[in-house]
Design an enzyme around this catalytic site. Structure first.
Site, short mmCIF file in Angstrom:
data_model
loop_
_atom_site.label_atom_id
_atom_site.label_comp_id
_atom_site.label_asym_id
_atom_site.label_seq_id
_atom_site.Cartn_x
_atom_site.Cartn_y
_atom_site.Cartn_z
N ASP A 71 37.84 8.25 -0.37
CA ASP A 71 38.29 7.96 -2.00
C ASP A 71 37.01 7.87 -2.62
O ASP A 71 36.31 6.87 -2.50
CB ASP A 71 39.23 6.66 -1.92
CG ASP A 71 39.97 6.53 -3.38
OD1 ASP A 71 40.76 7.28 -3.48
OD2 ASP A 71 39.25 5.84 -4.10
N GLU A 111 41.75 11.75 -6.18
CA GLU A 111 40.34 12.01 -5.71
C GLU A 111 40.26 11.19 -4.45
O GLU A 111 39.29 10.92 -3.96
CB GLU A 111 39.76 10.77 -6.74
CG GLU A 111 40.15 9.26 -6.62
CD GLU A 111 41.17 9.06 -7.46
OE1 GLU A 111 41.60 7.63 -7.96
OE2 GLU A 111 42.06 9.74 -8.10
#
Length: 342
Positions: free
Chosen positions: A199, A242
């Site tokens: 992440d 993301e």
């Protein structure tokens, strides 16, 4: 050198046609004068031509990977005749499609039906007008061109269905399918499978500060760095937003730690140029390994919990879930791993 060897050599030379070259055509005709006439005329019309004297030689060439797609076959030939060649070609049912123009002295309706039912696309009775031959060859070329466009459109749709449009990585669904397949393969082979949940840290701030186009540039570059940092036989997909998911086959916990640190360094070591600003980005990583029949959802949940722990511990680090608990590896405690990468 035999005629067959010469023909094979011609086919090999035609593998990479010069710019502007037209369709490659295979002529299979046992009459040497007629074969030479056809070859000369087609070459004058701008086609690349390879000519053979019987069906056996034609079949050998058609079994090669760089085989022609437009075929002019005589019905009556030694060895394999034109009808049998048609049947064999259609039985293979391969892409790309091969367009067959059958030549014969037979002109009865039953003969025409027999040729078409064997798989021929068109039929030309000897003797024929050269203008008619040219028109029929053009028809075949047009059909092959349309077929290539359809194949390309199909492949484009297939790629779009399985890949993320922004990063070019596999989509979430495609990555989860690969994970399921890899877990089954690993269980059968008695090998471990690892996953990394990756992440981007504080990515919302990037979008809020620099705008979404800059955020997209960061995502694309981060995806590229991640995919180059994993092993060549590992899979990386965009899991959502993301977040990325890497699937590592035949992977021990030590292997997972090493790859995770390589990914972390690859993303963080240099800023990302976006056209607006050079932006520094880091990642937090959660990883886990299994060698048993752990369900996908449990494995993903374990990696997600490890990712949460990496975030909680300060970001820009990796955490790993195992039966012994969760361990965290940050930039300062990664010296031993980093040394192993040298």
């Amino acid at each position: 050198m035999s005629n067959h060897e010469k023909d094979r050599g011609l086919l090999q030379k035609c593998e990479k046609p010069p710019k502007g070259a037209s369709e490659m055509i295979l002529i299979a005709e046992d009459d040497p004068i007629f074969r030479k006439l056809l070859q000369s005329r087609l070459q004058n019309w701008g086609y690349r031509v390879v000519a053979v004297k019987d069906g056996n030689e034609a079949w050998e060439l058609l079994e090669q990977s760089d085989r022609p797609d437009l075929l002019i076959l005589d019905w009556m030939m030694p060895g394999i005749d034109g009808i049998e060649l048609c049947r064999r070609i259609r039985q293979r049912n391969q892409d790309p499609y091969q367009y067959i123009l059958l030549l014969t002295g037979k002109d009865g309706k039953q003969d025409v039906v027999k040729g078409l039912e064997a798989g021929a696309d068109d039929y030309l009775t000897k003797p024929f007008d050269l203008g008619e031959l040219r028109a029929r060859v053009r028809t075949g070329k047009r059909i092959l061109s349309l077929q290539r466009e359809l194949i390309q459109a199909r492949e484009d749709l297939r790629f779009q269905a399985n890949h993320d449009a922004l990063t070019g990585l596999r989509s979430r669904g495609a990555t989860l399918e690969l994970l399921t397949s890899e877990l089954r393969r690993g269980f059968r082979a008695h090998t471990s499978t690892g996953i990394l949940m990756i992440d981007l840290d504080h990515f919302k701030n990037v979008n809020d500060t620099y705008g979404h186009p800059a955020g997209d540039a960061v995502l694309k570059e981060a995806a590229s760095r991640i995919s180059h940092a994993v092993r060549i036989y590992d899979f990386v997909g965009r899991y959502g937003g993301e977040e990325f998911l890497a699937v590592l086959s035949n992977c021990t916990l030590d292997d997972l730690r090493t790859v995770a640190e390589r990914v972390r360094c690859a993303v963080a070591e240099t800023t990302i140029a976006t056209g607006v600003a050079n932006i520094g980005v880091t990642v937090s990583i959660g990883g886990t390994v299994t060698s048993d029949k752990t369900p996908d959802i449990e494995l993903l949940s374990a990696a997600d919990a490890a990712l949460y722990e990496a975030k909680r511990a300060g970001r820009n680090r990796a955490a790993f879930a195992s039966r012994a608990g969760t361990e965290t590896l940050n930039a300062e405690s990664a010296i031993d791993v980093a040394s192993a990468l040298q």
